[in-house]
Design a protein around this motif. Sequence first.
Motif, mmCIF file in Angstrom:
data_model
loop_
_atom_site.group_PDB
_atom_site.id
_atom_site.type_symbol
_atom_site.label_atom_id
_atom_site.label_comp_id
_atom_site.label_asym_id
_atom_site.label_seq_id
_atom_site.Cartn_x
_atom_site.Cartn_y
_atom_site.Cartn_z
ATOM 1 N N PRO A 220 0.816 -1.218 0.000
ATOM 2 C CA PRO A 220 0.000 0.000 0.000
ATOM 3 C C PRO A 220 0.849 1.267 0.000
ATOM 4 C CG PRO A 220 -0.875 -1.579 1.571
ATOM 5 C CD PRO A 220 0.447 -2.121 1.103
ATOM 6 N N ASN A 221 0.308 2.293 -0.600
ATOM 7 C CA ASN A 221 0.993 3.576 -0.702
ATOM 8 C C ASN A 221 1.447 4.073 0.669
ATOM 9 O OD1 ASN A 221 1.782 6.001 -2.138
ATOM 10 N ND2 ASN A 221 0.045 7.012 -1.154
ATOM 11 N N GLY A 222 2.738 4.422 0.767
ATOM 12 C CA GLY A 222 3.280 4.942 2.008
ATOM 13 C C GLY A 222 3.776 3.897 2.983
ATOM 14 N N TRP A 223 3.548 2.619 2.688
ATOM 15 C CA TRP A 223 3.946 1.550 3.607
ATOM 16 C C TRP A 223 5.233 0.858 3.161
ATOM 17 C CZ3 TRP A 223 0.370 -0.883 7.486
ATOM 18 C CH2 TRP A 223 -0.614 0.029 7.878
ATOM 19 N N ALA A 224 5.852 1.409 2.127
ATOM 20 C CA ALA A 224 7.169 0.937 1.701
ATOM 21 C C ALA A 224 8.041 2.169 1.482
ATOM 22 C CB ALA A 224 7.075 0.127 0.414
ATOM 23 N N ALA A 225 9.340 2.008 1.714
ATOM 24 C CA ALA A 225 10.255 3.127 1.534
ATOM 25 C C ALA A 225 10.266 3.570 0.076
ATOM 26 C CB ALA A 225 11.657 2.719 1.975
ATOM 27 N N LEU A 226 10.238 4.887 -0.146
ATOM 28 C CA LEU A 226 10.214 5.412 -1.507
ATOM 29 C C LEU A 226 11.418 4.965 -2.317
ATOM 30 C CD1 LEU A 226 8.964 9.080 -0.917
ATOM 31 C CD2 LEU A 226 7.690 7.186 -1.933
ATOM 32 N N PHE A 227 12.562 4.747 -1.639
ATOM 33 C CA PHE A 227 13.764 4.396 -2.399
ATOM 34 C C PHE A 227 13.690 3.004 -3.010
ATOM 35 C CE2 PHE A 227 15.098 3.829 2.193
ATOM 36 C CZ PHE A 227 15.071 2.435 2.237
ATOM 37 N N GLN A 228 12.666 2.210 -2.674
ATOM 38 C CA GLN A 228 12.511 0.887 -3.280
ATOM 39 C C GLN A 228 11.642 0.907 -4.529
ATOM 40 O OE1 GLN A 228 12.727 -2.119 0.500
ATOM 41 N NE2 GLN A 228 12.729 -2.844 -1.595
ATOM 42 N N GLY A 229 11.008 2.018 -4.826
ATOM 43 C CA GLY A 229 10.138 2.075 -5.990
ATOM 44 C C GLY A 229 8.752 1.541 -5.669
ATOM 45 N N PRO A 230 7.817 1.645 -6.605
ATOM 46 C CA PRO A 230 6.420 1.297 -6.325
ATOM 47 C C PRO A 230 6.125 -0.196 -6.238
ATOM 48 C CG PRO A 230 6.663 1.994 -8.606
ATOM 49 C CD PRO A 230 7.985 2.256 -7.939
ATOM 50 N N LEU A 231 6.924 -1.042 -6.897
ATOM 51 C CA LEU A 231 6.632 -2.476 -6.923
ATOM 52 C C LEU A 231 7.513 -3.243 -5.953
ATOM 53 C CD1 LEU A 231 6.295 -3.158 -10.764
ATOM 54 C CD2 LEU A 231 4.526 -2.426 -9.152
ATOM 55 N N ASN A 275 -7.432 3.188 -6.164
ATOM 56 C CA ASN A 275 -8.683 3.119 -5.423
ATOM 57 C C ASN A 275 -9.867 3.384 -6.331
ATOM 58 O OD1 ASN A 275 -8.108 2.326 -2.815
ATOM 59 N ND2 ASN A 275 -7.648 4.390 -2.108
ATOM 60 N N PHE A 276 -11.039 2.932 -5.890
ATOM 61 C CA PHE A 276 -12.256 3.160 -6.658
ATOM 62 C C PHE A 276 -13.366 3.748 -5.777
ATOM 63 C CE2 PHE A 276 -16.250 1.437 -8.629
ATOM 64 C CZ PHE A 276 -16.259 2.314 -9.708
ATOM 65 N N LEU A 277 -13.764 3.015 -4.742
ATOM 66 C CA LEU A 277 -14.790 3.504 -3.819
ATOM 67 C C LEU A 277 -14.460 3.044 -2.413
ATOM 68 C CD1 LEU A 277 -18.638 3.549 -4.311
ATOM 69 C CD2 LEU A 277 -17.658 2.600 -2.212
ATOM 70 N N PHE A 278 -14.345 3.990 -1.504
ATOM 71 C CA PHE A 278 -14.082 3.700 -0.098
ATOM 72 C C PHE A 278 -14.943 4.630 0.753
ATOM 73 C CE2 PHE A 278 -10.463 0.973 -0.696
ATOM 74 C CZ PHE A 278 -10.261 0.359 0.543
ATOM 75 N N HIS A 279 -16.086 4.125 1.218
ATOM 76 C CA HIS A 279 -16.930 4.956 2.074
ATOM 77 C C HIS A 279 -16.243 5.316 3.385
ATOM 78 C CE1 HIS A 279 -20.840 3.644 -0.139
ATOM 79 N NE2 HIS A 279 -20.385 4.790 -0.599
ATOM 80 N N SER A 280 -15.309 4.478 3.822
ATOM 81 C CA SER A 280 -14.589 4.789 5.066
ATOM 82 C C SER A 280 -13.625 5.955 4.888
ATOM 83 C CB SER A 280 -13.826 3.557 5.567
ATOM 84 O OG SER A 280 -12.850 3.143 4.622
ATOM 85 N N MET A 281 -13.430 6.419 3.651
ATOM 86 C CA MET A 281 -12.573 7.580 3.385
ATOM 87 C C MET A 281 -13.389 8.859 3.194
ATOM 88 S SD MET A 281 -9.727 5.794 0.895
ATOM 89 C CE MET A 281 -8.960 7.344 0.423
ATOM 90 N N SER A 282 -14.678 8.803 3.500
ATOM 91 C CA SER A 282 -15.502 10.004 3.395
ATOM 92 C C SER A 282 -15.151 10.968 4.528
ATOM 93 C CB SER A 282 -16.986 9.640 3.454
ATOM 94 O OG SER A 282 -17.314 9.061 4.703
ATOM 95 N N GLU A 302 -5.289 7.616 2.537
ATOM 96 C CA GLU A 302 -6.559 8.331 2.488
ATOM 97 C C GLU A 302 -6.494 9.698 1.809
ATOM 98 O OE1 GLU A 302 -8.664 6.692 6.544
ATOM 99 O OE2 GLU A 302 -7.342 8.428 6.751
ATOM 100 N N THR A 303 -5.314 10.144 1.436
ATOM 101 C CA THR A 303 -5.176 11.488 0.876
ATOM 102 C C THR A 303 -4.311 11.456 -0.387
ATOM 103 O OG1 THR A 303 -3.231 11.934 2.267
ATOM 104 C CG2 THR A 303 -5.383 12.572 3.154
ATOM 105 N N GLY A 304 -4.246 12.599 -1.076
ATOM 106 C CA GLY A 304 -3.367 12.731 -2.232
ATOM 107 C C GLY A 304 -3.670 11.726 -3.313
#
Length: 374
Positions: A220-231, A275-282, A302-304
Amino acid sequence: MEREVKFMSSFVKIVSAGDLAPLRHVTDCQKDVNRVWDFFKQSDVGIVNLELPLTTSEERADKAITLKADPSISFSLRDVGLDVVSLANNHAGDFGSKGLLETIDALGEANVAVVGAGNNLQEAFSPVIQEMSGMKIAHIGICTALPTGYAAGENKPGVAPVRAKSRFYIDSITLDEQPGMAPWVETAVVEDDLNHACDIISKIKEDVDLVIAQVHWGVPNGWAALFQGPLADYQRPMAHRLIDAGVDVIMGHHPHVVHGVETYNNGIIVYSLGNFLFHSMSEDHVKHLTTKYPPYQLESLETGEALDGVVMETDLKDGKLHSIQFHPIRMNRKGEPEFISGHQARDVLERMKKHSNELNSDILIEDEIGKVVI
């Protein structure tokens, strides 16, 4: 056990999206959201990852974030054009086997087909097969994001697993210079699990023309160090193995942000639809961790960029992939998707293009739509 859905169409349009986590009926929405649902209803097949169980169970799992919704909302999923959902994800078992099986029953009553989960391992890997215009399309779901006990077993309900192992490399020289930095994380799949999945896919492909795999994977976004890349390390090798085994299109989710597209051996790999739909992010919903430690920060979920995603349109013609397009969306203040335009749409597609270029692939951006060259 195959689950077949039969209908005829001269031209097949498949519309798919990433993570769907509704807390209420999805038909209760605003006009701009209905434009998205109309897009699904106008397709031949609508596909999403259902990121929570539909259950009355109170058997909450011991994990940081748990989600659920009432089983009655299942009919609204069908009403907005969803035909196939994957339950192969890290929330399907949040309320135990009872919650998972209640979800499958609720979706079945609503005539929504399920992949990626079942009463046992065989059912979890069982495909949904759709027959149209003389062509057979198979859908499967696979999950690598596996909390303890969520994987299906020979006699145990759960989701279709391909487990991944993590190793942590401590760079002591840089750590002395940067106290508190994250370690380098090396990941690899469990070979027996991947071999099992590939064997099943190869057998499925013998009897169908096209295989679509929904894969819940990555970080998930933000749960891995940026220096490792997205995958994560394991994702590309695993994707290539699945394509080699017979998968034609991989639709990825779990990172909650858009990742790149890779073309490989006549297959298409979409690493994350976002993401598509997350009511918990309202705006009016407060999310709480269900464990007190570690005190994880949730803003990156939840942001950006986590508000953005794409709706994927896959068109089939003459038994083959004809075109793939990506339509940018952003979740509104109620956590529901709306199509976006202008610089917002271009920003999403440019991120997707950048990530794709890093995979030696590309998408074209025309009229605020991303396109894959087939």
